[in-house]
Structures are given as structure tokens and as C-alpha cells.
Design a protein around this motif. Structure first.
Motif, PDB file in Angstrom:
ATOM      1  N   ALA A  41      -1.659  11.801 -11.815  1.00  0.00           N
ATOM      2  CA  ALA A  41      -2.941  12.356 -11.361  1.00  0.00           C
ATOM      3  C   ALA A  41      -2.707  13.110 -10.058  1.00  0.00           C
ATOM      4  O   ALA A  41      -1.827  12.750  -9.273  1.00  0.00           O
ATOM      5  CB  ALA A  41      -3.939  11.233 -11.149  1.00  0.00           C
ATOM      6  N   GLN A  78      -6.899   7.475 -10.532  1.00  0.00           N
ATOM      7  CA  GLN A  78      -6.836   7.163  -9.090  1.00  0.00           C
ATOM      8  C   GLN A  78      -8.112   6.418  -8.708  1.00  0.00           C
ATOM      9  O   GLN A  78      -9.200   6.995  -8.692  1.00  0.00           O
ATOM     10  CB  GLN A  78      -6.762   8.460  -8.272  1.00  0.00           C
ATOM     11  N   LYS A  87      -2.343   4.493 -16.505  1.00  0.00           N
ATOM     12  CA  LYS A  87      -1.633   4.043 -15.310  1.00  0.00           C
ATOM     13  C   LYS A  87      -2.700   3.966 -14.228  1.00  0.00           C
ATOM     14  O   LYS A  87      -3.379   4.962 -13.940  1.00  0.00           O
ATOM     15  CB  LYS A  87      -0.529   5.033 -14.925  1.00  0.00           C
ATOM     16  N   ARG A 134      -4.040   3.736  -6.794  1.00  0.00           N
ATOM     17  CA  ARG A 134      -5.139   3.931  -5.833  1.00  0.00           C
ATOM     18  C   ARG A 134      -5.344   5.420  -5.546  1.00  0.00           C
ATOM     19  O   ARG A 134      -6.467   5.878  -5.454  1.00  0.00           O
ATOM     20  CB  ARG A 134      -4.851   3.146  -4.543  1.00  0.00           C
ATOM     21  N   GLY A 135      -4.259   6.184  -5.427  1.00  0.00           N
ATOM     22  CA  GLY A 135      -4.399   7.620  -5.161  1.00  0.00           C
ATOM     23  C   GLY A 135      -3.657   8.007  -3.900  1.00  0.00           C
ATOM     24  O   GLY A 135      -3.718   7.301  -2.895  1.00  0.00           O
ATOM     25  N   ALA A 136      -2.961   9.160  -3.963  1.00  0.00           N
ATOM     26  CA  ALA A 136      -2.025   9.519  -2.892  1.00  0.00           C
ATOM     27  C   ALA A 136      -2.501  10.669  -2.002  1.00  0.00           C
ATOM     28  O   ALA A 136      -1.784  11.083  -1.111  1.00  0.00           O
ATOM     29  CB  ALA A 136      -0.676   9.868  -3.509  1.00  0.00           C
ATOM     30  N   ARG A 141     -10.301  14.236   1.823  1.00  0.00           N
ATOM     31  CA  ARG A 141     -11.396  14.129   2.802  1.00  0.00           C
ATOM     32  C   ARG A 141     -11.481  15.387   3.651  1.00  0.00           C
ATOM     33  O   ARG A 141     -12.578  15.878   3.934  1.00  0.00           O
ATOM     34  CB  ARG A 141     -11.171  12.906   3.690  1.00  0.00           C
ATOM     35  N   LYS A 191     -11.372   1.232   2.494  1.00  0.00           N
ATOM     36  CA  LYS A 191     -10.257   0.644   1.733  1.00  0.00           C
ATOM     37  C   LYS A 191     -10.756  -0.496   0.841  1.00  0.00           C
ATOM     38  O   LYS A 191     -10.312  -0.626  -0.309  1.00  0.00           O
ATOM     39  CB  LYS A 191      -9.200   0.150   2.746  1.00  0.00           C
ATOM     40  N   THR A 251     -12.087   0.800  -2.396  1.00  0.00           N
ATOM     41  CA  THR A 251     -10.990   1.258  -3.275  1.00  0.00           C
ATOM     42  C   THR A 251     -10.281   0.046  -3.888  1.00  0.00           C
ATOM     43  O   THR A 251     -10.001   0.017  -5.093  1.00  0.00           O
ATOM     44  CB  THR A 251      -9.956   2.101  -2.474  1.00  0.00           C
ATOM     45  N   SER A 258       1.288  -0.053  -8.251  1.00  0.00           N
ATOM     46  CA  SER A 258       0.825  -0.398  -6.900  1.00  0.00           C
ATOM     47  C   SER A 258       1.875  -1.161  -6.107  1.00  0.00           C
ATOM     48  O   SER A 258       2.696  -1.887  -6.673  1.00  0.00           O
ATOM     49  CB  SER A 258      -0.440  -1.253  -7.011  1.00  0.00           C
ATOM     50  N   HIS A 259       1.794  -0.994  -4.786  1.00  0.00           N
ATOM     51  CA  HIS A 259       2.647  -1.768  -3.876  1.00  0.00           C
ATOM     52  C   HIS A 259       1.842  -2.836  -3.156  1.00  0.00           C
ATOM     53  O   HIS A 259       2.310  -3.416  -2.190  1.00  0.00           O
ATOM     54  CB  HIS A 259       3.289  -0.833  -2.843  1.00  0.00           C
ATOM     55  N   ASN A 260       0.624  -3.029  -3.617  1.00  0.00           N
ATOM     56  CA  ASN A 260      -0.250  -3.995  -2.946  1.00  0.00           C
ATOM     57  C   ASN A 260      -0.005  -5.393  -3.540  1.00  0.00           C
ATOM     58  O   ASN A 260      -0.202  -5.617  -4.737  1.00  0.00           O
ATOM     59  CB  ASN A 260      -1.706  -3.543  -3.164  1.00  0.00           C
ATOM     60  N   GLU A 300       2.327   8.249   3.573  1.00  0.00           N
ATOM     61  CA  GLU A 300       1.709   7.058   2.994  1.00  0.00           C
ATOM     62  C   GLU A 300       2.120   5.805   3.764  1.00  0.00           C
ATOM     63  O   GLU A 300       1.304   4.959   4.093  1.00  0.00           O
ATOM     64  CB  GLU A 300       2.208   6.958   1.564  1.00  0.00           C
TER      65      GLU A 300
HETATM   66  C1  LIG Z   1       4.317   3.674 -10.049  1.00  0.00           C
HETATM   67  C2  LIG Z   1       3.398   4.498  -9.217  1.00  0.00           C
HETATM   68  C3  LIG Z   1       2.906   5.690  -9.709  1.00  0.00           C
HETATM   69  C4  LIG Z   1       2.039   6.459  -8.929  1.00  0.00           C
HETATM   70  N1  LIG Z   1       1.504   7.602  -9.465  1.00  0.00           N
HETATM   71  C5  LIG Z   1       0.564   8.269  -8.761  1.00  0.00           C
HETATM   72  C6  LIG Z   1      -0.127   9.382  -9.328  1.00  0.00           C
HETATM   73  O1  LIG Z   1       0.119   9.787 -10.458  1.00  0.00           O
HETATM   74  N2  LIG Z   1      -1.056  10.011  -8.576  1.00  0.00           N
HETATM   75  C7  LIG Z   1      -1.381   9.589  -7.296  1.00  0.00           C
HETATM   76  O2  LIG Z   1      -2.275  10.166  -6.668  1.00  0.00           O
HETATM   77  N3  LIG Z   1      -0.729   8.556  -6.740  1.00  0.00           N
HETATM   78  C8  LIG Z   1       0.228   7.890  -7.432  1.00  0.00           C
HETATM   79  N4  LIG Z   1       0.851   6.829  -6.853  1.00  0.00           N
HETATM   80  C9  LIG Z   1       0.636   6.519  -5.418  1.00  0.00           C
HETATM   81  C10 LIG Z   1      -0.575   5.621  -5.265  1.00  0.00           C
HETATM   82  O3  LIG Z   1      -1.720   6.342  -5.633  1.00  0.00           O
HETATM   83  C11 LIG Z   1      -0.766   5.122  -3.820  1.00  0.00           C
HETATM   84  O4  LIG Z   1      -0.817   6.195  -2.931  1.00  0.00           O
HETATM   85  C12 LIG Z   1       0.280   4.175  -3.331  1.00  0.00           C
HETATM   86  O5  LIG Z   1       0.792   3.385  -4.356  1.00  0.00           O
HETATM   87  C13 LIG Z   1      -0.338   3.258  -2.253  1.00  0.00           C
HETATM   88  O6  LIG Z   1      -1.334   2.426  -2.808  1.00  0.00           O
HETATM   89  P1  LIG Z   1      -1.072   0.899  -3.206  1.00  0.00           P
HETATM   90  O7  LIG Z   1      -1.863   0.508  -4.389  1.00  0.00           O
HETATM   91  O8  LIG Z   1       0.375   0.727  -3.321  1.00  0.00           O
HETATM   92  O9  LIG Z   1      -1.676  -0.035  -2.105  1.00  0.00           O
HETATM   93  P2  LIG Z   1      -2.221  -0.070  -0.675  1.00  0.00           P
HETATM   94  O10 LIG Z   1      -1.096   0.169   0.260  1.00  0.00           O
HETATM   95  O11 LIG Z   1      -2.957  -1.328  -0.591  1.00  0.00           O
HETATM   96  O12 LIG Z   1      -3.276   1.080  -0.589  1.00  0.00           O
HETATM   97  C14 LIG Z   1      -3.124   2.317   0.027  1.00  0.00           C
HETATM   98  C15 LIG Z   1      -4.059   3.251  -0.699  1.00  0.00           C
HETATM   99  O13 LIG Z   1      -5.418   2.785  -0.579  1.00  0.00           O
HETATM  100  C16 LIG Z   1      -6.302   3.877  -0.486  1.00  0.00           C
HETATM  101  N5  LIG Z   1      -6.958   3.813   0.833  1.00  0.00           N
HETATM  102  C17 LIG Z   1      -6.378   3.548   2.037  1.00  0.00           C
HETATM  103  N6  LIG Z   1      -7.272   3.606   3.038  1.00  0.00           N
HETATM  104  C18 LIG Z   1      -8.463   3.906   2.458  1.00  0.00           C
HETATM  105  C19 LIG Z   1      -9.770   4.146   2.996  1.00  0.00           C
HETATM  106  N7  LIG Z   1     -10.024   4.057   4.305  1.00  0.00           N
HETATM  107  N8  LIG Z   1     -10.751   4.448   2.129  1.00  0.00           N
HETATM  108  C20 LIG Z   1     -10.530   4.538   0.793  1.00  0.00           C
HETATM  109  N9  LIG Z   1      -9.305   4.331   0.238  1.00  0.00           N
HETATM  110  C21 LIG Z   1      -8.284   4.021   1.061  1.00  0.00           C
HETATM  111  C22 LIG Z   1      -5.439   5.135  -0.615  1.00  0.00           C
HETATM  112  O14 LIG Z   1      -5.423   5.463  -1.976  1.00  0.00           O
HETATM  113  C23 LIG Z   1      -4.065   4.670  -0.153  1.00  0.00           C
HETATM  114  O15 LIG Z   1      -3.006   5.436  -0.712  1.00  0.00           O
HETATM  115  C24 LIG Z   1       1.698   6.033  -7.624  1.00  0.00           C
HETATM  116  C25 LIG Z   1       2.191   4.831  -7.135  1.00  0.00           C
HETATM  117  C26 LIG Z   1       3.023   4.059  -7.906  1.00  0.00           C
HETATM  118  C27 LIG Z   1       3.530   2.761  -7.353  1.00  0.00           C
END
Ligand SMILES: Cc1cc2nc3c(=O)[nH]c(=O)nc-3n(C[C@H](O)[C@H](O)[C@H](O)COP(=O)(O)OP(=O)(O)OC[C@H]3O[C@@H](n4cnc5c(N)ncnc54)[C@H](O)[C@@H]3O)c2cc1C
Length: 391
Positions: free
Chosen positions: A180, A212, A239, A242-244, A250, A266, A269, A293-295, A363
């Protein structure tokens, strides 16, 4: 349940030297000042085509990527395989603009699919639509603008490339995840992925969409698409991430004066992410899911939901995935427990992989808590090894 704290398992494939290097890197990106200046300098140097190999190849690139070519990824693939973790080969070259470059990306993606047919240590295939399509055209389609004849032909070529990739994946029996991206092109991607899932997922979940969950509308979209798929008789693959692109989303919404599509904080989300995972697992007879996710809490929660629904840990439709160089304590401990785990192994010419690396640095800076956790765990493991040596 189990714990993610076992650093011996988490870092079993890392030497002390590699751990110290990783520590240094996470320490650097933890500081917003260093990370922002570093990202800015890298973007500039990349733009000016300043040779960066000497500075990056054995540091950030080695940590987050498998190599510049498929062949160079071999070591990472085999290392992960030893611990029951599948590699997801991700041709991460970004910012491509010409038809020739898009065709080349398609060929590389197909080559990685063919490779996975011969190697059990390779799991999903993955690609980004912007790797095979011009961003501006996707943006135009997203905005419902009328396309010229030349643009209609260009769109047909994009669809043909996506079709060729998914057809190859279906033939070989590999699932393919489609990433995404930014919200102002995501509707174009959604439409394309829905068409592909409908065509290729009739008996098996070949094509996986990415949702996302920082997007306010995506929980509704997940439920709606699942019921549409039931009606149309196909198995959607999701898949869940959360979104990158939060800061970019914003900033654009603010600049253009529309309501941000991202959850206000957060916690909302996080709640949407966990709700989506729960929905997928509770409806697993109709869905396939990859939890990206890495959460720690979200991964543990997913394991808990699998458990209370009395599903097998290695249920063929439930997967966990992390990115290379991040959260090994989650990947390695989940794999040890018997869950299906994979790790994205990005590869491609260093200069073209740069936007991916910069996103990872940003990130890790924006989620300082998570980076602090990586640092804590590496310190803990180095201490454990030292104590073991002296005892
Ligand atoms: C296998 C894999 C595939 C991925 N593929 C994609 C993809 O296709 N497209 C894509 O966009 N990303 C992708 N990502 C990245 C993912 O979207 C996250 O950016 C990254 O994994 C961090 O989120 P987290 O779940 O690990 O956890 P955390 O570290 O708990 O969360 C961080 C995420 O929370 C959200 N967040 C943080 N602060 C706030 C806030 N104040 N308000 C609202 N939301 C907030 C954001 O999305 C931030 O990236 C992928 C990640 C993985 C592990």
C-alpha cells in the motif's frame, strides 16, 4: 503464552560485531536531529549522484537489505531459512519513471517468483504498483480525471504487467503481496488489486492486498471487501500494516486544506490494527492474513486470538511478517514457537533503494520507543554473551 524477551533466540544468527554495528545504527537514528540531517544529506547526495557506496554498503544497507542483486541475497535467505523464517524478496528500487524501467522491474519481480519456486526458504513475493507504473498517472486516475488515449494505453500496460506477475505467481504456487502507498494514489491501487484478487484467488489466496490501518476508512473497507469477496466467490488475502507515510499524509492534508485520512492518534491506529487482525483471524475460513508489524503487543495479541480460536499456530492462512533488520526478537521467537513467519528482504541497486532506507530511518526515529527497545535488547544480549564467556 511465550515471550519476545529471549535475546539468545532473537539474535542467534548475529555475531558480536554485527550486534555492535546494529546498536550503533539504531543509536544514530534514535536522535531526530541526526536522522533528519542524515536523511536530508542522503537525499541530496543521491540526487547529485554522489557515490555513496563506501559509506552505506557495509552499514545501513547491509543491515536493512539483502544485497544489490538476487544472487547477493542468497546468504540472507539461507540464514533466515535455518531459523524457519521465509524470505520475502522485495525489489525495492523506487522513483522509476520510464516504460523501460517498469518492464525491467516486472522482469525482476517475476525472476524472484521463479526463484521461490525452487527454494523453500523463500515465502511470498511482493511488489509496489509504483514500481511498475508512473506515479502521476495513478494520481490522475485516483482523482477521476479523464485520461487521454495515450494514458489509457499506458494504463493497459500497467494492468498487463501486474497480470503477468500474478499469473506467474499463480502458476508457481506462490502468493504475492502488493504494497500500500500514499492515499492520493491508493484508490487506483485498490481497484487494480481487487480485480487481480477476483481473478487469481478463486481457489487459493494468491494475491494479497495491503491495508494501512492508520487510515480511518480501512476497517470498514476490510469488512466490506470481505463480504463482496464472499459474494463473488474468491478468497481475499490481506496484509495488515499500520502505514508508513503518516507525516507525508498529514503534511499534504494540511497544505491542501482537506481532512487528514489518518487516525488522530497512535492509540486509535493501534485499536484499528488489532480490530482488523481479530476480524481476519475470526473469519479465517473466508480470508488469508499476513500480520505485518513490529509492535510486540499487536503480535502477541494476534497469537492470543489464534489460541482462543483454537487454530493451529502454523495455520496455512495466517502469517506474521517483519522487515529485515528490525524486530528480530519478534520474528525469531514467533518462528521458534511454530508460527508462520517471514521477513522482507529488500534488494536492488543502492542508489534506487535509498528512499526505502530513508523511510526506515525516519520510522525508527518517529517511533523512538521501538528503537529504544531494539537498543535495550541488543545491550541485553551482548551482556548475556559476555557473562556466559566469563562464567
Ligand atoms: C512486513 C511489513 C510490510 C509492510 N508493508 C507496508 C506497506 O505495504 N505499506 C505501508 O505503508 N507500510 C508498510 N509497512 C510499514 C508499516 O506500515 C509501519 O510503518 C511499520 O511497520 C511500523 O508500524 P508497526 O506496526 O511496526 O508498529 P508501531 O511501531 O507500534 O507503530 C508505528 C506506526 O503507528 C502509526 N502511528 C504512529 N504515531 C501515530 C499517531 N500519532 N497517529 C496515528 N498513527 C500513528 C504509524 O503508522 C506508524 O508507522 C510494512 C511493515 C512490515 C513489517
Amino acid at each position: 503464552m511465550f515471550s519476545f524477551d529471549n535475546t539468545e533466540i532473537a539474535f542467534s544468527d548475529k555475531t558480536n560485531k554485527q550486534l555492535r554495528k546494529a546498536y550503533w545504527m539504531f543509536w544514530m537514528v534514535k536522535s531526530p536531529w541526526i536522522a533528519k540531517t542524515g536523511s536530508w544529506l542522503l537525499t541530496l547526495a543521491n540526487h547529485l549522484r554522489f557515490p555513496l557506496n563506501w559509506a552505506l554498503k557495509n552499514t545501513v544497507f547491509e543491515h536493512f537489505c539483502g544485497g544489490e542483486t538476487l544472487e547477493e541475497c542468497h546468504e540472507s535467505i539461507e540464514k533466515l531459512g535455518k531459523y524457519n523464517i521465509k524470505a520475502v524478496l522485495d525489489y525495492a528500487a523506487e522513483g522509476r519513471e520510464t516504460e523501460k524501467e517498469f518492464d525491467e522491474a516486472r522482469d525482476r519481480i517475476i525472476a524472484s517468483i521463479e526463484l521461490s519456486g525452487n527454494n523453500d526458504n523463500i515465502g511470498f513475493a511482493v511488489f509496489k504498483i509504483t514500481g511498475i507504473a508512473r506515479f502521476r498517472l495513478l494520481e490522475k486516475i485516483n482523482g477521476d480525471y479523464i485520461l487521454s488515449d495515450a494514458e489509457k494505453q499506458e494504463l493497459a500496460r500497467i494492468k498487463a504487467r501486474a497480470e503477468q506477475i500474478c499469473k506467474k505467481a499463480a502458476e508457481i504456487g506462490v502468493s504475492v503481496m502488493i504494497d500500500a502507498e500514499e492515499s492520493w494514489i491508493q484508490n487506483s491501487i485498490d481497484n487494480l488489486v481487487e480485480e487481480l484478487m477476483q481473478k487469481y484467488n478463486t481457489t487459493k489466496p494468491v494475491v494479497f492486498h495491503t491495508l494501512q490501518m492508520y487510515r480511518i476508512d480501512k476497517l470498514y473497507y476490510l469488512k466490506k471487501l470481505t463480504s463482496d469477496a464472499l459474494e463473488k466467490n474468491y478468497i481475499p488475502g490481506f496484509k495488515i500494516v499500520r502505514g508508513a507515510y503518516m507525516e507525508k499524509e498529514r503534511a499534504r492534508a494540511m497544505k491542501k486544506g482537506y481532512a487528514s485520512p489518518i487516525h488522530p492518534n497512535k492509540a486509535s491506529t493501534d485499536a484499528a490494527f488489532d480490530d482488523a487482525v481479530r476480524f481476519c483471524i475470526e473469519n479465517i475460513e473466508n480470508i488469508a492474513v499476513c500480520i505485518g508489524s513490529h509492535n510486540e503487543n499487536s503480535n502477541m495479541e494476534a497469537a492470543f486470538i489464534i489460541d482462543i480460536n483454537e487454530l493451529d499456530k502454523n495455520h496455512p492462512r495466517i502469517h506474521f511478517s517483519q522487515l529485515k533488520g528490525m524486530s528480530d526478537h519478534i520474528s525469531y521467537n514467533l518462528a521458534k514457537e511454530g508460527y508462520n513467519v517471514s521477513k522482507y528482504v529488500p534488494y536492488g541497486p543502492l542508489r534506487l533503494v535509498m528512499p526505502y532506507l530513508i523511510r526506515r530511518a525516519e520510522e525508527n526515529t518517529s517511533v523512538a520507543g521501538q528503537t529504544g527497545r531494539e537498543l535495550f535488547l541488543i545491550r541485553k544480549e551482548l551482556k548475556r554473551r559476555k557473562q556466559k564467556k566469563t562464567s
